[in-house]
Design an enzyme around this catalytic site. Structure first.
Site, mmCIF file in Angstrom:
data_model
loop_
_atom_site.group_PDB
_atom_site.id
_atom_site.type_symbol
_atom_site.label_atom_id
_atom_site.label_comp_id
_atom_site.label_asym_id
_atom_site.label_seq_id
_atom_site.Cartn_x
_atom_site.Cartn_y
_atom_site.Cartn_z
ATOM 1 N N LYS A 22 0.989 -1.053 0.080
ATOM 2 C CA LYS A 22 0.219 -0.007 -0.018
ATOM 3 C C LYS A 22 0.755 1.271 -0.038
ATOM 4 O O LYS A 22 0.604 2.241 -0.814
ATOM 5 C CB LYS A 22 -0.862 0.058 1.276
ATOM 6 C CG LYS A 22 -1.596 1.202 1.346
ATOM 7 C CD LYS A 22 -3.155 0.851 2.165
ATOM 8 C CE LYS A 22 -2.946 1.059 3.891
ATOM 9 N NZ LYS A 22 -2.850 2.480 4.170
ATOM 10 N N ARG A 27 3.001 5.998 -3.500
ATOM 11 C CA ARG A 27 4.028 6.589 -3.688
ATOM 12 C C ARG A 27 4.286 6.529 -5.037
ATOM 13 O O ARG A 27 4.772 7.469 -5.945
ATOM 14 C CB ARG A 27 5.301 6.335 -2.765
ATOM 15 C CG ARG A 27 5.383 6.733 -1.293
ATOM 16 C CD ARG A 27 6.033 5.964 -0.553
ATOM 17 N NE ARG A 27 6.292 6.518 0.746
ATOM 18 C CZ ARG A 27 5.314 6.378 1.985
ATOM 19 N NH1 ARG A 27 4.399 5.379 1.494
ATOM 20 N NH2 ARG A 27 5.685 6.932 3.026
ATOM 21 N N ARG A 122 -8.713 12.549 12.261
ATOM 22 C CA ARG A 122 -7.061 12.273 12.490
ATOM 23 C C ARG A 122 -6.357 13.607 12.265
ATOM 24 O O ARG A 122 -6.680 14.268 11.603
ATOM 25 C CB ARG A 122 -6.763 11.096 11.444
ATOM 26 C CG ARG A 122 -7.216 9.959 11.784
ATOM 27 C CD ARG A 122 -6.969 8.932 10.526
ATOM 28 N NE ARG A 122 -5.545 8.659 10.705
ATOM 29 C CZ ARG A 122 -5.094 7.632 9.992
ATOM 30 N NH1 ARG A 122 -5.632 7.036 8.960
ATOM 31 N NH2 ARG A 122 -3.782 7.433 10.107
ATOM 32 N N GLN A 168 4.818 9.074 7.131
ATOM 33 C CA GLN A 168 4.057 10.132 6.621
ATOM 34 C C GLN A 168 4.059 11.594 6.508
ATOM 35 O O GLN A 168 4.316 12.305 5.559
ATOM 36 C CB GLN A 168 2.577 9.939 7.124
ATOM 37 C CG GLN A 168 1.771 8.718 6.798
ATOM 38 C CD GLN A 168 0.506 8.233 7.314
ATOM 39 O OE1 GLN A 168 -0.072 9.320 7.920
ATOM 40 N NE2 GLN A 168 -0.095 7.189 6.928
ATOM 41 N N ASP A 315 2.307 -0.743 12.010
ATOM 42 C CA ASP A 315 0.954 -1.468 11.498
ATOM 43 C C ASP A 315 0.612 -2.859 12.055
ATOM 44 O O ASP A 315 -0.658 -3.289 11.696
ATOM 45 C CB ASP A 315 0.851 -1.249 10.041
ATOM 46 C CG ASP A 315 0.580 0.188 9.600
ATOM 47 O OD1 ASP A 315 0.320 1.039 10.350
ATOM 48 O OD2 ASP A 315 0.975 0.557 8.389
ATOM 49 N N LYS A 342 -4.480 6.217 14.377
ATOM 50 C CA LYS A 342 -4.701 5.269 13.394
ATOM 51 C C LYS A 342 -6.056 5.436 13.030
ATOM 52 O O LYS A 342 -6.561 6.396 13.224
ATOM 53 C CB LYS A 342 -4.003 3.984 13.399
ATOM 54 C CG LYS A 342 -2.410 3.917 13.837
ATOM 55 C CD LYS A 342 -1.818 4.677 12.628
ATOM 56 C CE LYS A 342 -0.310 4.374 13.088
ATOM 57 N NZ LYS A 342 0.367 5.202 11.892
ATOM 58 N N ARG A 346 -6.303 2.692 17.784
ATOM 59 C CA ARG A 346 -5.929 1.140 18.012
ATOM 60 C C ARG A 346 -5.790 0.801 19.269
ATOM 61 O O ARG A 346 -5.960 -0.603 19.465
ATOM 62 C CB ARG A 346 -5.093 0.849 17.063
ATOM 63 C CG ARG A 346 -5.565 0.827 15.463
ATOM 64 C CD ARG A 346 -4.404 -0.085 14.629
ATOM 65 N NE ARG A 346 -5.008 0.314 13.073
ATOM 66 C CZ ARG A 346 -4.463 0.503 11.909
ATOM 67 N NH1 ARG A 346 -3.369 0.508 11.974
ATOM 68 N NH2 ARG A 346 -5.072 0.640 10.918
HETATM 69 C C1 S3P Z 1 2.577 4.852 6.420
HETATM 70 C C2 S3P Z 1 3.162 5.409 7.338
HETATM 71 C C3 S3P Z 1 2.551 4.847 8.847
HETATM 72 C C4 S3P Z 1 1.907 3.805 8.769
HETATM 73 C C5 S3P Z 1 0.707 3.765 7.650
HETATM 74 C C6 S3P Z 1 1.395 3.932 6.159
HETATM 75 C C7 S3P Z 1 3.411 5.296 5.082
HETATM 76 O O1 S3P Z 1 1.894 6.064 9.483
HETATM 77 O O2 S3P Z 1 1.029 3.505 9.923
HETATM 78 O O3 S3P Z 1 -0.226 2.859 7.482
HETATM 79 O O4 S3P Z 1 2.772 4.897 3.870
HETATM 80 O O5 S3P Z 1 3.766 6.234 5.080
HETATM 81 P P1 S3P Z 1 2.709 7.080 10.235
HETATM 82 O O6 S3P Z 1 3.765 7.710 9.260
HETATM 83 O O7 S3P Z 1 1.897 7.997 10.836
HETATM 84 O O8 S3P Z 1 3.233 6.461 11.485
#
Ligand code: S3P
Length: 436
Positions: A22, A27, A122, A168, A315, A342, A346
């Site tokens: 995912k 990206r 969020r 993220q 995750d 999340k 969670r």
């Molecule tokens: C992700 C980063 C993670 C992860 C999310 C996907 C990403 O989140 O929990 O499912 O693709 O950069 P955070 O950056 O908020 O920890």
């Protein structure tokens, strides 16, 4: 309401290739859009979250075609996006929203991002505030979506220290930094998944991480060129079957083409530390590492995880809780307060759902404590995803330990990351329990 499969007599058996990653699918779409020429994504994940990104980029003027898991993008370069007449609907996708915030902050036009009820709760100040130090102007609604981005010329980030360990947020800053006039440096709180860095470099960018693993330097205005990218299988999806095979007696499964990026393999380490029966064989790959993971059922020991362990398993923490619920002792998960932000809180939803099995789990502000020694005593046979894909799949895996019949409410949430989940699970079950 989905009826869940109860304990299969022979455990899980067979070989499976899980769908594409995912994080990398999101990206790949974004980098394809801002590169020159054509990008092809093979083994793209056609789940709701990634389709939100795909549609948003189409609204920003990018020509994208999808044939099942193959996506072709006609990139228009770093300055080729155009304003969308409508707000961009990011659905449930936190990753897409935060990365888009960085990408759109430096454009010449304004954008508005909206999302579903969960995404709208969020926190978004975590991208707004660091991007503001680069000159971005982003309006939030009480810290949340809707988000209005005023396109602006950005400045470089000068040794910006990230306040949260979040890939993220890091990726939002990287996507802003490539639009600045000079080089940027950002410093992570803890190392997190590095797919943005790897993919940007593969498209012709220049992003370097120092030996400390946390200091990242981003060169500006790269001339990105479209690429052919094969997306590896999602470790976070494979994790459900790795857990199922570990806790359902008699199991022996092989998962092929699984992404083995070291920033994502926390669950493999956890399983190994708990005494799980896991073998990993690396395959030849270009870019992201991948390989085959073989998992057999095993008796597990408890585990303690702290803040440093969390990013590589963020995750998979619902599954760590489930593994701990079968282990011979008390496990402590701490430093995991990010779980509260999340798709659901969670920590709360893991505790609520595992207590339905009679598991001795105690909520902590930053994690949970689990005593796996007692026998599970099913309290209620109706589980709930709470609208959170990973909670729904965790409970479908938990059900495989039970002899009673159980059901899952709000099972459609699973489409967020793994529409094929129940089909793939059936594939690993003996014929007599399929389609139960
Ligand atoms: C992700 C980063 C993670 C992860 C999310 C996907 C990403 O989140 O929990 O499912 O693709 O950069 P955070 O950056 O908020 O920890």
């Amino acid at each position: 309401m989905q009826t869940l499969t109860s304990r299969p007599a022979t455990g899980l058996q067979g070989t499976l290739t899980v769908p594409g990653d995912k994080s990398i699918s999101h990206r790949g779409l974004m980098l394809g859009a801002i590169s020159m020429g054509q990008t092809t994504l093979t083994n793209f994940l056609p789940a709701d979250d990634c389709l939100s990104t795909l549609t948003a980029l189409q609204q920003l003027g990018i020509d994208i075609n999808r044939d099942d898991t193959t996506v072709t993008i006609q990139g228009r370069g770093l300055h080729g996006l155009t304003a969308s007449a409508q707000p961009l609907d990011m659905g449930n996708a936190g990753t897409a929203t935060r990365l888009m915030a960085g990408l759109l902050a430096g454009q010449t036009f304004d954008s508005t991002l909206v999302g579903d009820a969960s995404l709208s709760q969020r926190p978004m100040a975590r991208v707004q505030q660091p991007l503001a130090t680069m000159g971005a102007e982003i309006d939030l609604t009480d810290g949340h979506l809707p988000m209005h981005i005023h396109g602006r010329s950005l400045m470089a980030a000068d040794h910006y220290p990230l306040q949260v360990a979040s890939a993220q947020v890091k990726s939002a800053l990287i996507l802003a930094a490539i639009q600045a006039p000079t080089a940027s440096t950002i410093i992570e709180k803890l190392p997190t998944r590095d797919h943005t860095e790897r993919l940007l470099n593969a498209f012709g960018g220049d992003v370097q991480t120092a030996a400390d693993g946390r200091t990242i330097t981003i060169q500006p205005q790269p001339k990105l060129q479209g690429q052919a990218v094969t997306v590896p299988g999602d470790m976070s999806s494979a994790a459900f079957f790795m857990t199922a095979a570990s806790i359902v007696p008699g199991s022996n499964i092989r998962l092929t083409q699984v992404g083995l990026n070291p920033t994502r393999t926390g669950l493999l380490n956890v399983l190994q530390r708990m005494g799980g029966d896991v073998t990993v064989t690396s395959a030849k790959s270009v870019g992201e590492p991948l390989g085959t993971v073989t998992v057999k059922a095993a008796s597990l020991n408890p585990i303690d995880l702290g803040a440093e362990d969390i990013p590589a398993v963020i995750d998979e923490l619902p599954l760590v809780a489930l593994l701990a619920a079968t282990a011979d002792g008390v496990s402590h998960i701490t430093g995991a307060e990010e779980l509260r932000f999340k798709e659901t809180d969670r920590i709360a939803t893991i505790v609520t759902e595992l207590q339905k099995l009679g598991v001795a789990i105690t909520e902590q502000p930053d994690g949970f404590t689990i005593d796996g020694r007692g026998d599970w005593q099913l309290q209620t046979p109706v589980f709930d995803s709470h609208g959170d894909h990973r909670i729904g799949m965790m409970m479908a895996v938990a059900a495989l330990r039970l002899t009673e019949t159980t059901t899952l409410a709000d099972e459609a949430a699973i489409n967020i990351s793994y529409p094929r989940f129940f089909t793939d699970l059936q594939h690993l079950l003996p014929t007599e329990v399929r389609n139960a």
